[in-house]
Design a protein around this motif. Sequence first.
Motif, short mmCIF file in Angstrom:
data_model
loop_
_atom_site.label_atom_id
_atom_site.label_comp_id
_atom_site.label_asym_id
_atom_site.label_seq_id
_atom_site.Cartn_x
_atom_site.Cartn_y
_atom_site.Cartn_z
N PHE A 166 3.70 -3.89 -10.22
CA PHE A 166 2.79 -2.75 -10.31
C PHE A 166 2.78 -2.23 -11.74
CE2 PHE A 166 3.98 -2.97 -5.91
CZ PHE A 166 2.91 -2.50 -5.18
N ALA A 168 2.35 1.75 -3.54
CA ALA A 168 1.32 2.14 -4.51
C ALA A 168 0.95 3.61 -4.33
CB ALA A 168 0.10 1.26 -4.36
N VAL A 224 -1.92 4.10 -10.96
CA VAL A 224 -1.26 2.86 -10.56
C VAL A 224 -2.34 1.79 -10.42
CG1 VAL A 224 0.16 1.69 -8.82
CG2 VAL A 224 0.53 4.12 -9.32
N LEU A 273 2.22 0.86 -13.91
CA LEU A 273 2.15 2.31 -13.79
C LEU A 273 1.69 2.91 -15.11
CD1 LEU A 273 5.59 2.92 -11.99
CD2 LEU A 273 3.39 2.26 -10.97
N PRO A 292 -3.78 -2.03 -9.34
CA PRO A 292 -3.50 -2.93 -8.20
C PRO A 292 -2.38 -3.90 -8.54
CG PRO A 292 -5.86 -2.73 -8.59
CD PRO A 292 -5.19 -2.06 -9.74
N PRO A 293 -1.52 -4.22 -7.56
CA PRO A 293 -0.37 -5.08 -7.85
C PRO A 293 -0.77 -6.53 -8.03
CG PRO A 293 -0.47 -4.59 -5.51
CD PRO A 293 -1.54 -3.77 -6.16
N GLU A 312 0.83 -1.20 0.00
CA GLU A 312 0.00 0.00 0.00
C GLU A 312 0.87 1.26 0.00
OE1 GLU A 312 -2.54 -0.30 3.36
OE2 GLU A 312 -3.58 -2.11 2.63
#
Length: 734
Positions: free
Chosen positions: A489, A463, A475, A491, A477-478, A460
């Motif tokens: 991630f 991000a 960004v 971007l 969500p991973p 978190e």
Amino acid sequence: MAPLASIGAGEPWGGHVMFERWGRFVVKRAWWVIGGWVVGALLVIGLLPGLSDITSGDQGSFLPGSYESVQAMDLARTAFPEQVTSNAIVVVKRADGAPLTEADQERVGALATAIGDAHIAGIGQPVTGPPAVAPNRLVQLVNVPITAALTDSRGQLDAVTKTRDTIAGNLAGTGLSAGVTGQVAQVVDNNDTFNTAFAVVGAATFALIIVLILIIFRSPIAALLPIVVISVVLQVSSSLIAAAGKLFGFHVDQSLQTLLLIVLYGIGTDYLLFLLFRYRERLRAGADRKTAMVDAVARVGEVITSAAAAVIVAFLVLLLATFGGFGSLGPALAIAVFVMLVTGLTLIPALVSLIGPATFWPSKAWRREPKGTAFARIGAAVGRRPAVTAVASGLVLVALASGALLFKADYDFAAGFPSTTESARAAADLERGFPQGALDPTEAYLTTSDGSRLTPAQLEQFAAAAATVNGVGGVQPPVTASGGTVARFALLLDVNPASNEAITLVHDHLRDDLHAVAPPGTRVLVGGTTAIYADINSANNRDLSVILPVAALLIAVILALLLRSVVAPLYLVLAVLLNFAATLGSAIYLFQSLAGRPGVTFQLPIVLYLFVLAIGTDYNILMIARLREEARAGHEPRAAAALGVRHAGPSVAAAGLILAGTFAVLALAPVSFLQQIGFSVAAGIMLSAFVMSMFLVPSLTALLGHAAWWPGRGDVGRPGPAQPAERVRSASMP
């Protein structure tokens, strides 16, 4: 006019004697030479692998491991066993252009499930959801991971095509429409464009060779000879390159097949024309067909060998490149040129010696020396006023070269494609609701320094921090690896991810900014297409700064060995480098200044290096060798320049027109970077043949006179008895 029998006469030199012996060997055993070629070609083509076995389309794989984008790729391969090699982006919108409703969004979720349930080979599980809905709700994205290997171009193309088929059947009657975009989708949509362009290049090459040689020699046999011979050489070279790639473990770019075709037909036709012009000249002087070919090989063999050596050296210098896409081109093209050199000294002389004067059938014009030709007039003008000629031709090149100072590299291939394809329309729709970078996100890989699992707080924190970095528009969500030690991630940059602006952004500060916001105990590697191109940009700048001076030095050494001189190689190499800069400058003036492009394709400098600097040296070598020959025959420097242009000019002009014409056809392709390459190389070859070799080099040589051959005595020979000085002057300088 000086009698033909005396033209080029003079004291034999070492290279002349060696190649005369070689010519006698080939002509005497012509049938054995041809038979050996047939057997050898069949064995090579039949037993060795093909180019497709060593072809790779992965640009990132050509970078060394010291670059961060490559380290990111390596980390991803380890952390994510089902490696995603690319992404297809499905852009869904309402057909009426209104915002998506809740029901529409549910329907898009069902579409993603349907694509996954279709079990399409080469794709992973499609992903969508609330974060994939644009803030203005005009579009929603479905991310379809492409897992087919980058070397499996057919698998990638099939994955996109079958995904589109599934979408079409699933959305029928829903009021929704969708398009698939992304790099692979762009390749699918523009595949026909490329195939058509390359087919046109091949057809244009054959047509230009046939038409121009028909015009020059008025003979179908002479016109078809290069097509037949070089087609065999192309197949043999391709197999030998593939075998070398297997043996030494290198891959080649997908463009090599087209480059091979143009290189071999370009230099192959050059070497054939060099031989045929000299062969015709000796036939006119009264020699029989075998003696004429022996003399042609004796006179031109050293020129062809030196020219091929210069090209081979220029190509092999690419091994110094850190970008492997260029480095692998070097040995591949060098192998092809070497095969063409062997062909030019064996198969072509053997065939022509057997065919004899019938090579020029049905024309009988070869029997008489043309009077008052354009090249005789050009040569006379150069000989009369070499200073004016040198200044005028030099200023033309300098004026064009000034444009090279404005050079900017452009990596945005998509902008040069037609805008009517599905991928282009979908990309435009995507930008209605998302940052431009959503089409090809930059990837940030977060991992712990000690190999432990990443915590939710670390994910978190990164991000949130990454979203505030300058240039990042969003960004996603991973995605966390199964072991929990690596998170990816996506971007979304707020600029076009393939633009110069994005590449500069990543190169100058985005990476450092992301490294700085990594939570304590973690580190970040930045990858993705934009990062790869940023590293390619760095590699290109470094490679050109090394390759150009090394190649220039080695070519100068070859010229010094050919000419037994230090002075002539210096101004010849400077002329070639000036011509290279003039070609690049002319492209920049046209495409950046006049057409308003953000830059010229990043591949352009290396393509110009291959075709303008390397192959353009051929014309210089042919011209300077003829100037030396005329000087050895006892002509004064200005008369030697006049006769050199008169007799070498047709060969240079014909070879230059064929190669330039082949590339000029690319300028008609509906793809920007092909247009740039087509125009630029055609312009460079024309400048090489008609400005540098025809005017600048002969005029400089005439001005320098005997000093051009210092410290050797390359211009000293015994004048023929039929060539008193006053007769030479009256023949060449009316």
